[in-house]
Design an enzyme around this catalytic site. Structure first.
Site, PDB file in Angstrom:
ATOM      1  N   SER A 256       0.847  -1.191   0.000  1.00 19.52           N
ATOM      2  CA  SER A 256       0.000   0.000   0.000  1.00 19.52           C
ATOM      3  C   SER A 256       0.880   1.238   0.000  1.00 19.52           C
ATOM      4  O   SER A 256       2.106   1.132   0.060  1.00 19.52           O
ATOM      5  CB  SER A 256      -0.886  -0.001   1.240  1.00 19.52           C
ATOM      6  OG  SER A 256      -0.079   0.271   2.369  1.00 19.52           O
ATOM      7  N   LYS A 257       0.212   2.377  -0.033  1.00 19.13           N
ATOM      8  CA  LYS A 257       0.926   3.670  -0.082  1.00 19.13           C
ATOM      9  C   LYS A 257       1.977   3.792   1.013  1.00 19.13           C
ATOM     10  O   LYS A 257       2.986   4.452   0.858  1.00 19.13           O
ATOM     11  CB  LYS A 257      -0.074   4.815   0.079  1.00 19.13           C
ATOM     12  CG  LYS A 257      -0.882   5.067  -1.159  1.00 19.13           C
ATOM     13  CD  LYS A 257      -1.632   6.390  -1.022  1.00 19.13           C
ATOM     14  CE  LYS A 257      -2.731   6.498  -2.069  1.00 19.13           C
ATOM     15  NZ  LYS A 257      -4.072   6.227  -1.541  1.00 19.13           N
ATOM     16  N   ARG A 258       1.683   3.144   2.140  1.00 22.39           N
ATOM     17  CA  ARG A 258       2.628   3.212   3.257  1.00 22.39           C
ATOM     18  C   ARG A 258       4.012   2.720   2.863  1.00 22.39           C
ATOM     19  O   ARG A 258       5.020   3.136   3.420  1.00 22.39           O
ATOM     20  CB  ARG A 258       2.142   2.327   4.411  1.00 22.39           C
ATOM     21  CG  ARG A 258       1.080   2.905   5.271  1.00 22.39           C
ATOM     22  CD  ARG A 258       0.779   1.984   6.437  1.00 22.39           C
ATOM     23  NE  ARG A 258       0.471   0.619   6.020  1.00 22.39           N
ATOM     24  CZ  ARG A 258       1.205  -0.436   6.285  1.00 22.39           C
ATOM     25  NH1 ARG A 258       2.307  -0.299   6.985  1.00 22.39           N
ATOM     26  NH2 ARG A 258       0.843  -1.637   5.872  1.00 22.39           N
TER      27      ARG A 258
END
Ligand code: GLU
Length: 507
Positions: A256-258
């Site tokens: 994910s973006k993380r």
């Protein structure tokens, strides 16, 4: 339903956002198989979620796929024998086949209100049961249902599924898979608003488009038994299924973006090469047989082997991607490197919109030298600051350390003195002067060159000076929006700042 032996695969994205690496890997594997086997690659846009689907996302995904180097033989933009290739334009097919199931008694109208279904679902979950439809409307006769519909009642259509038994299939990646029918219930195939459910439209389309291999993400594996039940209801031949494991971050959670960039568009803007990205995506679940890792799309087409795709989670390793990117950058011709670098240098304000041929020549050399070791093109302006920025007033600790010794000051003073009358400079002069200083002071090697590097670059490390000096000398003669300082300008500025001249003995 197939009418030839040709492999036909499809990539069926929903245009509800930017295409991310997991989906792109699915597209790539399908494409590789089609190209390797002389098959057909179909692009089908699954836009039945009217609220979330956007034309703009369809345009983006087509652009991203083209950028990756993937092409298709049939699709919404180019048509084909089994079109249309946009699900919103295929509603007639879904209604036709739903009618067929209704008439054969294999499907039925369900009038249960949404709230009631929701309530049942919650109750089941609260009791630790799987939320399976109760089958309340199962025995409503078609005629009766039609009457109710005529009076304006709303109904979904559900597939009648046997209450007990197993659905089994062999997945090319996951092996034997089975699902208990008790946990499935009668799935909705057409919603009360007339839109097909994903499991229904996908089967109708895969069958009508003669898809032989369904290769997709593992997140769809629990849909597969429902889809198989539909194939069985129509007496259609099953395609081969291959479910690719999910793409995870290093910490084993869904990427994910993380974790960093995840969409193809982001990697593209970062300046990752499409060939490097494809190369890396191919390693998400597969590995080349001979250990050679830097592979072009053509090589991947030759080497790819769907039966070698493994089921363990695919961990996305950014470092590995950037390593591959560096290798692919090295393989580019100089002209291409410049072409790709320019937009980044322009956006950073280092280079103007229109460049002269002299500037182009200089930039080509600079890019060639400075691209060395760069992960991605967006890092290049930072690398170029070695040339464009000269800030002796803000040396870092390492650089300060290098010039702090008595020997270093001796070298610097001598260098300033020997260059004081010069109006022109080049690397030959540098070599001659450093040779003299070496002879006169006995200082050599790092002790000689490091302080001079700091004086010329205001940094502790960077390009070799035999490359750096010609680059700034030529660059200083050009008219870039941000001027490049020549060697002599740097030497004098540095000398003033460090009071090297004031210590000079009169000659
Ligand atoms: N539209 C579905 C998705 O994007 C397609 C799944 C499939 O390939 O069947 O996940």
């Amino acid at each position: 339903m197939t009418n030839s032996d040709k492999i036909r695969v499809r990539f069926a994205p929903s245009p509800t956002g930017f295409i991310h690496v997991g989906n792109a890997r699915t597209a790539l594997f399908n494409w590789l198989l089609a190209r390797q086997k002389g098959g057909v690659f179909v692009l089908r846009v699954e836009d039945t979620d009217l609220e979330r689907s956007k034309e703009e996302y369809e345009r983006n995904l087509i652009e991203d796929l083209h950028w990756l180097g993937l092409d298709w033989d049939e699709g919404p933009d180019i048509g084909g024998e089994f079109g249309p290739y946009r699900q919103s334009e295929r509603l007639g097919f879904y209604h036709q086949y739903a009618r067929e199931l209704l008439e054969k008694g294999q499907a039925y109208y369900c009038f249960c209100p949404q709230e009631e279904l929701e309530k049942e679902r919650e109750e089941a979950l609260a009791q630790g049961r799987s939320p399976v439809y109760s089958g309340r409307c199962r025995n409503i006769l078609l005629k009766e249902a039609q009457k109710r519909l005529e009076t304006g009642e709303q109904a979904a259509i559900r597939l009648k599924v046997p209450e007990e038994g197993l659905v089994r299939f062999t997945d090319l990646v996951r092996g034997e898979v089975e699902f208990d029918l008790k946990l499935i219930g009668d799935p909705i195939i057409v919603r009360s608003n007339g839109m097909p459910a994903y499991n229904f439209s996908v089967v109708i389309d895969d069958a009508l488009m003669h898809i032989t291999h369904v290769i997709r993400g593992e997140d769809h594996i629990s849909n597969t038994p429902r889809q198989i039940l539909l194939y069985q209801a129509f007496d259609w031949t099953l395609p081969v299924f291959a479910h690719l494991s999910m793409v995870m971050g290093q910490d084993n959670t869904r990427l994910s973006k993380r974790h960093g960039a995840t969409s193809i568009d982001q990697f593209r803007r970062e300046g990752v090469l499409p060939q490097a990205l494809c190369n890396y995506l191919s390693f998400l679940g597969w590995s080349p047989p001979e250990g050679k890792e830097v592979l072009t799309l053509e090589e991947l087409v030759k080497l790819f082997d769907l039966s070698r795709v493994n089921r363990s989670a695919a961990i996305f390793d950014y470092e590995k991607l950037y390593w591959l990117n560096r290798q692919h950058i090295k393989l580019l011709p100089a002209q291409k490197k410049l072409e790709l670098a320019l937009p980044y240098l322009q956006a950073a304000g280092l280079v103007g919109k229109d460049i002269t041929s002299d500037e182009e020549q200089w930039l080509s050399q600079a890019v060639e030298l400075l691209l060395e070791g760069v992960d991605k093109f967006s890092d290049l302006p930072q690398k170029f600051s070695l040339i464009f920025d000269f800030k002796p007033e803000s040396l870092d600790e390492e650089a300060k350390d290098i010039i702090s010794s008595a020997a270093a000051r001796q070298v610097l003073r001598a260098f300033v003195e020997k260059t004081s009358g010069l109006t022109d400079f080049n690397y030959d002069l540098f070599a001659r002067i450093t040779g003299e200083i070496k002879k006169e002071t006995g200082i050599k090697g790092r002790d000689l060159y490091h302080p001079l590097r700091v004086m010329l670059t205001a940094r502790a490390s960077g390009l070799e000076l035999d490359k750096f000096i010609p680059l700034i000398e030529d660059g200083a003669k050009l008219n870039f929006p941000r001027r490049i300082k020549s060697s002599l300008e740097r030497i004098r500025e540095f000398a003033r700042l460090m009071h090297l001249e004031s210590e000079r003995q009169p000659v």
